[in-house]
Motif scaffolding. Structure first.
Motif, PDB file in Angstrom:
ATOM      1  N   ILE A 111       0.864  -1.184   0.000  1.00 59.36           N
ATOM      2  CA  ILE A 111       0.000   0.000   0.000  1.00 59.36           C
ATOM      3  C   ILE A 111       0.903   1.238   0.000  1.00 59.36           C
ATOM      4  O   ILE A 111       1.925   1.273   0.694  1.00 59.36           O
ATOM      5  N   PHE A 112       0.522   2.223  -0.782  1.00 56.86           N
ATOM      6  CA  PHE A 112       1.308   3.458  -0.832  1.00 56.86           C
ATOM      7  C   PHE A 112       0.620   4.518   0.019  1.00 56.86           C
ATOM      8  O   PHE A 112      -0.609   4.601   0.055  1.00 56.86           O
ATOM      9  N   VAL A 113       1.451   5.315   0.699  1.00 55.75           N
ATOM     10  CA  VAL A 113       0.925   6.303   1.629  1.00 55.75           C
ATOM     11  C   VAL A 113       1.199   7.701   1.084  1.00 55.75           C
ATOM     12  O   VAL A 113       2.327   8.000   0.675  1.00 55.75           O
ATOM     13  N   VAL A 114       0.158   8.535   1.057  1.00 53.11           N
ATOM     14  CA  VAL A 114       0.324   9.900   0.549  1.00 53.11           C
ATOM     15  C   VAL A 114      -0.049  10.920   1.619  1.00 53.11           C
ATOM     16  O   VAL A 114      -0.819  10.636   2.536  1.00 53.11           O
ATOM     17  N   VAL A 179       4.792   3.974  -9.507  1.00 47.95           N
ATOM     18  CA  VAL A 179       5.142   4.691 -10.735  1.00 47.95           C
ATOM     19  C   VAL A 179       4.812   6.154 -10.449  1.00 47.95           C
ATOM     20  O   VAL A 179       3.680   6.472 -10.055  1.00 47.95           O
ATOM     21  N   VAL A 180       5.816   7.014 -10.603  1.00 50.12           N
ATOM     22  CA  VAL A 180       5.627   8.399 -10.155  1.00 50.12           C
ATOM     23  C   VAL A 180       5.861   9.423 -11.262  1.00 50.12           C
ATOM     24  O   VAL A 180       6.538   9.150 -12.251  1.00 50.12           O
ATOM     25  N   GLU A 181       5.265  10.582 -11.028  1.00 51.28           N
ATOM     26  CA  GLU A 181       5.517  11.754 -11.858  1.00 51.28           C
ATOM     27  C   GLU A 181       6.160  12.779 -10.946  1.00 51.28           C
ATOM     28  O   GLU A 181       5.644  13.033  -9.847  1.00 51.28           O
ATOM     29  N   LYS A 182       7.254  13.371 -11.408  1.00 53.22           N
ATOM     30  CA  LYS A 182       7.939  14.361 -10.560  1.00 53.22           C
ATOM     31  C   LYS A 182       7.305  15.721 -10.768  1.00 53.22           C
ATOM     32  O   LYS A 182       7.108  16.152 -11.901  1.00 53.22           O
ATOM     33  N   ILE A 183       7.013  16.374  -9.663  1.00 55.13           N
ATOM     34  CA  ILE A 183       6.390  17.697  -9.724  1.00 55.13           C
ATOM     35  C   ILE A 183       7.193  18.633  -8.827  1.00 55.13           C
ATOM     36  O   ILE A 183       7.554  18.248  -7.704  1.00 55.13           O
ATOM     37  N   ILE A 184       7.494  19.826  -9.328  1.00 52.84           N
ATOM     38  CA  ILE A 184       8.201  20.794  -8.481  1.00 52.84           C
ATOM     39  C   ILE A 184       7.152  21.660  -7.793  1.00 52.84           C
ATOM     40  O   ILE A 184       6.355  22.335  -8.462  1.00 52.84           O
ATOM     41  N   LYS A 192       4.058  12.380  -7.460  1.00 48.38           N
ATOM     42  CA  LYS A 192       2.658  12.000  -7.568  1.00 48.38           C
ATOM     43  C   LYS A 192       2.602  10.551  -8.048  1.00 48.38           C
ATOM     44  O   LYS A 192       3.322  10.186  -8.980  1.00 48.38           O
ATOM     45  N   ILE A 193       1.761   9.749  -7.424  1.00 49.09           N
ATOM     46  CA  ILE A 193       1.694   8.329  -7.825  1.00 49.09           C
ATOM     47  C   ILE A 193       0.708   8.172  -8.983  1.00 49.09           C
ATOM     48  O   ILE A 193      -0.447   8.587  -8.871  1.00 49.09           O
ATOM     49  N   VAL A 194       1.169   7.579 -10.078  1.00 46.21           N
ATOM     50  CA  VAL A 194       0.277   7.392 -11.231  1.00 46.21           C
ATOM     51  C   VAL A 194       0.020   5.911 -11.533  1.00 46.21           C
ATOM     52  O   VAL A 194      -0.770   5.578 -12.412  1.00 46.21           O
ATOM     53  N   GLY A 195       0.692   5.015 -10.802  1.00 45.81           N
ATOM     54  CA  GLY A 195       0.490   3.593 -11.024  1.00 45.81           C
ATOM     55  C   GLY A 195       1.420   2.786 -10.140  1.00 45.81           C
ATOM     56  O   GLY A 195       2.095   3.350  -9.272  1.00 45.81           O
ATOM     57  N   LYS A 196       1.442   1.498 -10.378  1.00 46.47           N
ATOM     58  CA  LYS A 196       2.418   0.654  -9.671  1.00 46.47           C
ATOM     59  C   LYS A 196       2.838  -0.502 -10.570  1.00 46.47           C
ATOM     60  O   LYS A 196       2.074  -0.924 -11.448  1.00 46.47           O
ATOM     61  N   VAL A 197       4.067  -0.945 -10.349  1.00 45.53           N
ATOM     62  CA  VAL A 197       4.539  -2.147 -11.047  1.00 45.53           C
ATOM     63  C   VAL A 197       4.965  -3.133  -9.974  1.00 45.53           C
ATOM     64  O   VAL A 197       5.814  -2.820  -9.143  1.00 45.53           O
ATOM     65  N   SER A 198       4.351  -4.302  -9.980  1.00 46.20           N
ATOM     66  CA  SER A 198       4.672  -5.305  -8.964  1.00 46.20           C
ATOM     67  C   SER A 198       5.276  -6.526  -9.646  1.00 46.20           C
ATOM     68  O   SER A 198       5.294  -6.626 -10.883  1.00 46.20           O
ATOM     69  N   LYS A 199       5.708  -7.466  -8.827  1.00 49.21           N
ATOM     70  CA  LYS A 199       6.235  -8.724  -9.377  1.00 49.21           C
ATOM     71  C   LYS A 199       5.167  -9.396 -10.253  1.00 49.21           C
ATOM     72  O   LYS A 199       5.495 -10.037 -11.241  1.00 49.21           O
ATOM     73  N   SER A 200       3.893  -9.232  -9.877  1.00 49.32           N
ATOM     74  CA  SER A 200       2.817  -9.848 -10.690  1.00 49.32           C
ATOM     75  C   SER A 200       2.758  -9.234 -12.084  1.00 49.32           C
ATOM     76  O   SER A 200       2.545  -9.954 -13.068  1.00 49.32           O
ATOM     77  N   ASN A 201       2.915  -7.912 -12.190  1.00 51.41           N
ATOM     78  CA  ASN A 201       2.898  -7.270 -13.510  1.00 51.41           C
ATOM     79  C   ASN A 201       4.026  -7.818 -14.381  1.00 51.41           C
ATOM     80  O   ASN A 201       3.851  -8.053 -15.582  1.00 51.41           O
TER      81      ASN A 201
END
Ligand code: ADP
Length: 214
Positions: A111-114, A179-184, A192-201
């Motif tokens: 789980i990702f925490v923001v 999977v992130v996008e860098k924002i200044i 900013k989180i735009v997705g995830k890549v796991s071992k399953s992917n």
């Protein structure tokens, strides 16, 4: 998707080059009783995939690389954005209890925490399990207390390739990458989180490539 199986003629060309290197395309064409023009696409594929080396005015060499390189070529051509899935995200004050519930409901392992919409941390199955062993009331402990924190988070961007994602997962011994996008923001870099890549992917991709891409 790029077809990774070599044709009979391409395999025959590899055998000829292995035996007679350096050999010119004229000589390969004459052995195979075809024209040079006919061979051009085959030679292009074999040199682009790194199986053969072409040296001007000398001819073709066998690079020693095997067909497996076509596989690595293919995996490098696939972007993170092609294989990523939807991440499960909670806010930093979510309780460990609620995070465990999300883990089950969403059927994920990480789980990702923001905080304010930006990446702050990562919580894994074992982080949550550990938190339940401490004797604390897991309804009162926020995930922020137990998460792995930024800047220690291993991330990837969506334009990177699938091989690099797999390498990061293996090198850092984690199950999943945000999977992130860098924002200044206010002169600070935020993610900013735009997705995830796991071992399953990655495993799914492996199966797809081996089945010939469907
Ligand atoms: P588990 O702990 O369930 O085996 P992982 O191997 O993914 O799952 O996690 C191992 C440790 O690494 C955990 O403490 C977790 O917080 C942390 N972690 C997981 N993913 C990442 C990541 N992308 N970047 C940094 N740390 C991570």
């Amino acid at each position: 998707m790029v077809q990774i199986e070599l044709s009979k003629r391409q395999q025959r060309i590899i055998e000829i080059v292995k035996e007679q290197e350096p050999i010119t395309s004229e000589n390969i064409a004459s052995i195979l009783s075809v024209t040079r023009a006919t061979l051009r696409p085959d030679l292009a594929i074999l040199t682009m995939s790194g199986i053969l080396d072409a040296r001007p005015k000398v001819g073709y060499f066998y690079s020693g690389k095997t067909e497996i390189n076509l596989f690595s070529q293919e995996i490098k051509n696939i972007k993170v954005s092609d294989i990523m899935s939807v991440p499960v995200i909670v806010t930093e004050n979510t309780s460990v209890y609620d995070a465990i519930v999300s883990l089950f409901l969403e059927d994920v392992g990480t789980i990702f925490v923001v905080s304010n919409g930006y990446l702050m941390g990562v919580v894994s199955r074992k982080d949550l399990l550990k938190a339940t062993l401490g004797g604390n009331d897991i309804n009162k402990v926020p995930v922020a207390m137990i998460m792995t924190r930024s800047p220690n988070i291993i991330t990837i961007i969506k334009d990177d390739n699938a091989l690099n994602a797999a390498i990061k997962i293996i090198d850092h011994e984690v199950d999943s990458l945000p999977v992130v996008e860098k924002i200044i923001k206010d002169e600070k870099e935020q993610l900013k989180i735009v997705g995830k890549v796991s071992k399953s992917n990655i495993t799914k991709l492996l199966v797809e490539i081996c089945k010939g891409g469907s």
